[in-house]
Design a protein around this motif. Structure first.
Motif, PDB file in Angstrom:
ATOM      1  N   LYS A 124       8.491   1.434  -0.381  1.00  0.00           N
ATOM      2  CA  LYS A 124       8.719   0.032  -0.725  1.00  0.00           C
ATOM      3  C   LYS A 124       7.571  -0.904  -0.447  1.00  0.00           C
ATOM      4  O   LYS A 124       7.192  -1.784  -0.950  1.00  0.00           O
ATOM      5  CB  LYS A 124       9.955  -0.544   0.336  1.00  0.00           C
ATOM      6  N   ILE A 125       6.776  -0.454   0.692  1.00  0.00           N
ATOM      7  CA  ILE A 125       5.572  -1.273   1.260  1.00  0.00           C
ATOM      8  C   ILE A 125       4.540  -1.147   0.185  1.00  0.00           C
ATOM      9  O   ILE A 125       3.934  -1.903  -0.223  1.00  0.00           O
ATOM     10  CB  ILE A 125       4.808  -0.804   2.556  1.00  0.00           C
ATOM     11  N   SER A 126       4.485   0.281  -0.545  1.00  0.00           N
ATOM     12  CA  SER A 126       3.259   0.282  -1.409  1.00  0.00           C
ATOM     13  C   SER A 126       3.609  -0.687  -2.623  1.00  0.00           C
ATOM     14  O   SER A 126       2.823  -1.280  -3.093  1.00  0.00           O
ATOM     15  CB  SER A 126       3.198   1.854  -1.792  1.00  0.00           C
ATOM     16  N   LEU A 127       4.933  -0.444  -3.302  1.00  0.00           N
ATOM     17  CA  LEU A 127       5.313  -1.223  -4.389  1.00  0.00           C
ATOM     18  C   LEU A 127       5.217  -2.697  -4.041  1.00  0.00           C
ATOM     19  O   LEU A 127       4.683  -3.326  -5.110  1.00  0.00           O
ATOM     20  CB  LEU A 127       6.647  -0.774  -4.796  1.00  0.00           C
ATOM     21  N   GLN A 128       5.727  -3.153  -3.110  1.00  0.00           N
ATOM     22  CA  GLN A 128       5.545  -4.494  -2.685  1.00  0.00           C
ATOM     23  C   GLN A 128       4.282  -5.120  -2.618  1.00  0.00           C
ATOM     24  O   GLN A 128       3.645  -6.177  -3.036  1.00  0.00           O
ATOM     25  CB  GLN A 128       6.405  -5.153  -1.472  1.00  0.00           C
ATOM     26  N   GLY A 129       3.453  -4.352  -2.039  1.00  0.00           N
ATOM     27  CA  GLY A 129       1.925  -4.600  -1.702  1.00  0.00           C
ATOM     28  C   GLY A 129       1.298  -4.788  -3.055  1.00  0.00           C
ATOM     29  O   GLY A 129       0.409  -5.637  -3.379  1.00  0.00           O
ATOM     30  N   GLN A 130       1.544  -3.822  -3.932  1.00  0.00           N
ATOM     31  CA  GLN A 130       0.936  -3.868  -5.477  1.00  0.00           C
ATOM     32  C   GLN A 130       1.403  -5.098  -6.196  1.00  0.00           C
ATOM     33  O   GLN A 130       0.760  -5.969  -6.747  1.00  0.00           O
ATOM     34  CB  GLN A 130       1.249  -2.574  -6.159  1.00  0.00           C
ATOM     35  N   ASP A 131       2.778  -5.392  -6.053  1.00  0.00           N
ATOM     36  CA  ASP A 131       3.222  -6.440  -6.791  1.00  0.00           C
ATOM     37  C   ASP A 131       2.902  -7.915  -6.385  1.00  0.00           C
ATOM     38  O   ASP A 131       2.612  -8.725  -7.184  1.00  0.00           O
ATOM     39  CB  ASP A 131       4.671  -6.411  -6.887  1.00  0.00           C
ATOM     40  N   ARG A 132       2.861  -7.891  -4.954  1.00  0.00           N
ATOM     41  CA  ARG A 132       2.595  -9.256  -4.469  1.00  0.00           C
ATOM     42  C   ARG A 132       1.257  -9.587  -4.270  1.00  0.00           C
ATOM     43  O   ARG A 132       0.728 -10.831  -4.202  1.00  0.00           O
ATOM     44  CB  ARG A 132       3.309  -9.173  -3.055  1.00  0.00           C
ATOM     45  N   HIS A 133       0.301  -8.410  -3.850  1.00  0.00           N
ATOM     46  CA  HIS A 133      -1.005  -8.541  -3.236  1.00  0.00           C
ATOM     47  C   HIS A 133      -1.957  -7.898  -3.974  1.00  0.00           C
ATOM     48  O   HIS A 133      -3.082  -7.911  -3.638  1.00  0.00           O
ATOM     49  CB  HIS A 133      -1.064  -8.444  -1.792  1.00  0.00           C
ATOM     50  N   ASN A 134      -1.672  -7.040  -5.041  1.00  0.00           N
ATOM     51  CA  ASN A 134      -2.468  -6.354  -5.799  1.00  0.00           C
ATOM     52  C   ASN A 134      -3.287  -5.105  -4.904  1.00  0.00           C
ATOM     53  O   ASN A 134      -4.519  -5.009  -4.977  1.00  0.00           O
ATOM     54  CB  ASN A 134      -3.442  -6.952  -6.800  1.00  0.00           C
ATOM     55  N   ILE A 135      -2.586  -4.824  -3.829  1.00  0.00           N
ATOM     56  CA  ILE A 135      -3.407  -3.600  -3.120  1.00  0.00           C
ATOM     57  C   ILE A 135      -2.602  -2.360  -2.925  1.00  0.00           C
ATOM     58  O   ILE A 135      -1.520  -2.196  -3.237  1.00  0.00           O
ATOM     59  CB  ILE A 135      -3.347  -4.200  -1.416  1.00  0.00           C
ATOM     60  N   ILE A 136      -3.294  -1.263  -2.870  1.00  0.00           N
ATOM     61  CA  ILE A 136      -2.712  -0.037  -2.657  1.00  0.00           C
ATOM     62  C   ILE A 136      -2.935   0.338  -1.308  1.00  0.00           C
ATOM     63  O   ILE A 136      -4.132   0.730  -0.962  1.00  0.00           O
ATOM     64  CB  ILE A 136      -3.258   1.039  -3.738  1.00  0.00           C
ATOM     65  N   PRO A 137      -1.804   0.788  -0.449  1.00  0.00           N
ATOM     66  CA  PRO A 137      -1.983   1.091   0.869  1.00  0.00           C
ATOM     67  C   PRO A 137      -2.564   2.527   0.943  1.00  0.00           C
ATOM     68  O   PRO A 137      -2.410   3.253   0.023  1.00  0.00           O
ATOM     69  CB  PRO A 137      -0.524   1.082   1.523  1.00  0.00           C
ATOM     70  N   VAL A 138      -3.310   3.086   2.280  1.00  0.00           N
ATOM     71  CA  VAL A 138      -3.934   4.032   2.392  1.00  0.00           C
ATOM     72  C   VAL A 138      -2.984   4.906   3.432  1.00  0.00           C
ATOM     73  O   VAL A 138      -2.409   4.217   4.282  1.00  0.00           O
ATOM     74  CB  VAL A 138      -5.280   3.870   2.975  1.00  0.00           C
ATOM     75  N   ILE A 139      -2.900   6.089   3.229  1.00  0.00           N
ATOM     76  CA  ILE A 139      -2.185   7.097   4.077  1.00  0.00           C
ATOM     77  C   ILE A 139      -3.309   8.051   4.567  1.00  0.00           C
ATOM     78  O   ILE A 139      -3.915   8.616   3.832  1.00  0.00           O
ATOM     79  CB  ILE A 139      -1.172   7.766   3.361  1.00  0.00           C
ATOM     80  N   LEU A 140      -3.399   7.968   5.790  1.00  0.00           N
ATOM     81  CA  LEU A 140      -4.016   9.040   6.512  1.00  0.00           C
ATOM     82  C   LEU A 140      -3.044  10.243   6.995  1.00  0.00           C
ATOM     83  O   LEU A 140      -2.369   9.915   7.577  1.00  0.00           O
ATOM     84  CB  LEU A 140      -4.998   8.493   7.902  1.00  0.00           C
ATOM     85  N   SER A 141      -3.471  11.453   6.489  1.00  0.00           N
ATOM     86  CA  SER A 141      -2.386  12.378   6.796  1.00  0.00           C
ATOM     87  C   SER A 141      -3.408  13.948   6.945  1.00  0.00           C
ATOM     88  O   SER A 141      -3.860  14.067   5.864  1.00  0.00           O
ATOM     89  CB  SER A 141      -1.567  12.853   5.381  1.00  0.00           C
ATOM     90  N   THR A 142      -3.133  14.523   7.774  1.00  0.00           N
ATOM     91  CA  THR A 142      -3.833  15.843   8.075  1.00  0.00           C
ATOM     92  C   THR A 142      -2.979  17.179   8.400  1.00  0.00           C
ATOM     93  O   THR A 142      -3.404  18.319   8.301  1.00  0.00           O
ATOM     94  CB  THR A 142      -4.744  15.458   9.153  1.00  0.00           C
ATOM     95  N   ASN A 143      -1.606  16.762   8.228  1.00  0.00           N
ATOM     96  CA  ASN A 143      -0.749  17.753   8.395  1.00  0.00           C
ATOM     97  C   ASN A 143      -0.259  18.382   7.104  1.00  0.00           C
ATOM     98  O   ASN A 143       0.245  17.627   6.394  1.00  0.00           O
ATOM     99  CB  ASN A 143       0.534  17.364   9.118  1.00  0.00           C
ATOM    100  N   PRO A 144      -0.399  19.658   6.661  1.00  0.00           N
ATOM    101  CA  PRO A 144      -0.335  20.325   5.443  1.00  0.00           C
ATOM    102  C   PRO A 144       1.254  20.121   5.150  1.00  0.00           C
ATOM    103  O   PRO A 144       1.565  19.820   3.878  1.00  0.00           O
ATOM    104  CB  PRO A 144      -0.652  21.809   5.681  1.00  0.00           C
ATOM    105  N   SER A 145       2.256  20.221   5.991  1.00  0.00           N
ATOM    106  CA  SER A 145       3.597  20.095   5.451  1.00  0.00           C
ATOM    107  C   SER A 145       3.881  18.620   5.249  1.00  0.00           C
ATOM    108  O   SER A 145       4.653  18.304   4.128  1.00  0.00           O
ATOM    109  CB  SER A 145       4.502  20.655   6.573  1.00  0.00           C
ATOM    110  N   ILE A 146       3.531  17.668   6.103  1.00  0.00           N
ATOM    111  CA  ILE A 146       3.505  16.313   5.494  1.00  0.00           C
ATOM    112  C   ILE A 146       2.745  16.082   4.298  1.00  0.00           C
ATOM    113  O   ILE A 146       3.394  15.358   3.181  1.00  0.00           O
ATOM    114  CB  ILE A 146       3.018  15.280   6.668  1.00  0.00           C
ATOM    115  N   ASN A 147       1.530  16.723   4.071  1.00  0.00           N
ATOM    116  CA  ASN A 147       1.051  16.212   2.822  1.00  0.00           C
ATOM    117  C   ASN A 147       1.762  16.988   1.565  1.00  0.00           C
ATOM    118  O   ASN A 147       1.834  16.240   0.488  1.00  0.00           O
ATOM    119  CB  ASN A 147      -0.278  17.088   2.700  1.00  0.00           C
ATOM    120  N   ARG A 148       2.768  18.034   1.765  1.00  0.00           N
ATOM    121  CA  ARG A 148       3.319  18.680   0.652  1.00  0.00           C
ATOM    122  C   ARG A 148       4.521  17.816   0.382  1.00  0.00           C
ATOM    123  O   ARG A 148       4.982  17.339  -0.599  1.00  0.00           O
ATOM    124  CB  ARG A 148       4.001  19.955   1.116  1.00  0.00           C
TER     125      ARG A 148
END
Length: 160
Positions: A67-91
């Protein structure tokens, strides 16, 4: 597994959302309220999710992230960044199709610290149910696999 926490901060319009431990729907109401306040801030400019200490994230929380990403793109033309180092979270992120709506990185050049913890607010069962339903509908809209995965859950929630 550590109990889930969502830590947040506003660094001059750059919002940091750090998830720690096993993040579950008990935080969905306060997280959604934070989302509303974040998007209503005059200085809003970017969002960074730090999942480096997350052990698990449930689908409701993933839906609110989307929801944050979609609203960020619609309202502010931004793409959020995710920092992820855990292989299971990445999957999980890959399976949900998050690479299409986020920039996913494994390291940051400058560390950023969250300032305060969101508290669980599950007093209103109807409100929690509505957030769970909203989050899963968002996930269903990302791709066909998510639609198939969450179809029965959404139907069940809509009937109750």
């Amino acid at each position: 597994m550590r109990p889930g926490q969502i830590l947040v901060a506003d660094h001059e319009g750059v919002y940091v959302i750090k998830m720690v431990g096993d993040v579950r729907l008990t935080l969905c109401i306060s997280f959604d309220q934070f989302i509303d306040s974040m998007f209503s801030a005059d200085n809003f400019s970017a969002v960074l999710f730090d999942l480096s200490e997350a052990e698990a994230i449930d689908s409701t929380t993933l839906g609110l992230m989307a929801k944050i990403s979609l609203q960020g793109q619609d309202r502010h033309n931004i793409i959020p960044v995710i920092l992820s180092t855990n292989p299971s979270i990445n999957r999980i992120l890959q399976t949900m199709g998050f690479q299409d709506i986020f920039t996913i990185v494994s390291e940051l050049k400058t560390p950023v610290s969250p300032a305060r913890e969101l508290t669980a607010d599950v007093n209103d069962e109807l409100q929690v149910k509505e957030k769970v339903l909203e989050a899963h509908k968002i996930l269903m809209g990302l791709n066909k696999e998510n639609s198939a995965t969450f179809r029965n859950l959404v139907k069940m929630l809509e009937c109750n």
